[in-house]
Enzyme design. Structure first.
Site, PDB file in Angstrom:
ATOM      1  CB  ILE A  41      -0.967   0.001   1.204  1.00 46.97           C
ATOM      2  CG1 ILE A  41      -1.877   1.246   1.169  1.00 46.97           C
ATOM      3  CG2 ILE A  41      -0.236  -0.096   2.531  1.00 46.97           C
ATOM      4  CD1 ILE A  41      -3.006   1.220   2.178  1.00 46.97           C
ATOM      5  CB  SER A  42       0.865   4.270   0.361  1.00 53.09           C
ATOM      6  OG  SER A  42       1.171   5.645   0.236  1.00 53.09           O
ATOM      7  CD1 TRP A  43       8.013   5.089   0.808  1.00 57.47           C
ATOM      8  CD2 TRP A  43       7.973   2.955   1.498  1.00 57.47           C
ATOM      9  NE1 TRP A  43       9.312   4.678   0.984  1.00 57.47           N
ATOM     10  CE2 TRP A  43       9.326   3.374   1.405  1.00 57.47           C
ATOM     11  CE3 TRP A  43       7.711   1.655   1.912  1.00 57.47           C
ATOM     12  CZ2 TRP A  43      10.391   2.536   1.738  1.00 57.47           C
ATOM     13  CZ3 TRP A  43       8.771   0.812   2.220  1.00 57.47           C
ATOM     14  CH2 TRP A  43      10.093   1.257   2.144  1.00 57.47           C
TER      15      TRP A  43
END
Length: 278
Positions: free
Chosen positions: A101-103
């Protein structure tokens, strides 16, 4: 955390706090290797690990995050993927479905590209292709870059909707999420930022051979939906699922819908023959 085994593991010269769910349980499914968002500790994603209860699940706190000790020297995507591979070997894991998720979505992409031989499928959540991305709302990005959101509960509460979208801000999940967070160390947070400096997957994604699910929210102020559309255009064997009204943490605000999409994708029959690489 329900059923999680927690241990401190030293691999590749780094000591990491590792959480494992059901790795020893017989299952017809590959376990999930999960890479978390920047500054986020294991507990933040524990509800997802517990919901995917028909398969193993493994994740760890990045150096200087959660209860993993501070990093001594900086790391990058290559060295952290190598460390992760050594960690999987320690637990006898030779095939995984990679999720981030995300980074952590960037780390998931890099891991799948660096280690295609043990990556079965890829799930990318609220993420982008790295430095080549459509930027989010400046108001949200400035709050996101400030580790104060982990330390100052009042700051987090005040800016929660700007950061994570109205769907979660108005739900009971807001308080639960905030209670699960542990602030990263300043060094840990900085080294996570530095790890992605200049990194992009754009040149490599057209050669990605893995079936890929891209999950995005259409109200994400940090990683706008356009980034998911770019990933979809670049990854040949991919599908994009959009969570209507979902902000950056739609995994929580749209929990049941997200878990259903992930389950269906991971359990679907293989579309193509995957060649194992060494």
């Amino acid at each position: 955390m329900k059923t999680a085994e927690i241990s401190m593991e030293t691999v590749g010269g780094r000591t990491l706090r590792v959480a494992r769910w059901r790795l020893d349980m017989p299952s017809e499914h590959a376990p999930v290797l999960f890479f978390n968002g920047i500054g986020a500790n294991i507990e933040a994603v524990a509800p997802l690990a517990e919901a995917l209860n028909d398969r193993g699940f493994i994740m760890f706190d990045m150096p200087g995050v959660g209860q993993s000790p501070d990093p001594v020297v900086p790391y990058n995507t290559v060295t952290m993927a190598w460390t992760t591979r050594k960690l999987l070997k320690r637990f006898g894991v030779e095939e995984v479905d990679v999720m981030g998720i995300s980074w952590g979505g960037a780390m998931a992409q890099h891991f799948a590209l660096q280690y295609p031989g043990i990556t079965r499928r890829l799930v990318l959540v609220a993420t982008s292709a790295g430095m080549i991305m459509v930027p989010g709302n400046p108001a949200a990005l400035t709050k996101m870059a400030n580790p104060r959101r982990y330390v100052d509960a009042a700051f987090m509460a005040q800016h929660f909707e700007t950061l994570y979208g109205g769907a979660l801000a108005g739900s009971p999940g807001k308080g639960g999420h905030m209670a699960r967070l542990t602030p990263p160390s300043p060094r840990g947070y900085m080294y996570q930022l530095l790890a992605m400096l200049g990194w992009t997957s754009v040149p490599a994604l057209p050669f990605m051979k893995k079936e890929t699910l891209i999950l995005m929210g259409d109200d994400d102020q940090i990683v706008p939906l356009a980034n998911g559309k770019l990933l979809k255009a670049l990854i040949p064997n991919s599908e994009l699922v959009v969570m209507k009204g979902g902000g950056h943490l739609f995994l929580l605000s749209h929990h049941d819908q997200s878990v259903r999409a992930i389950r269906n994708f991971l359990a679907a029959p293989e579309k193509t023959e995957q060649k194992k690489a060494a």
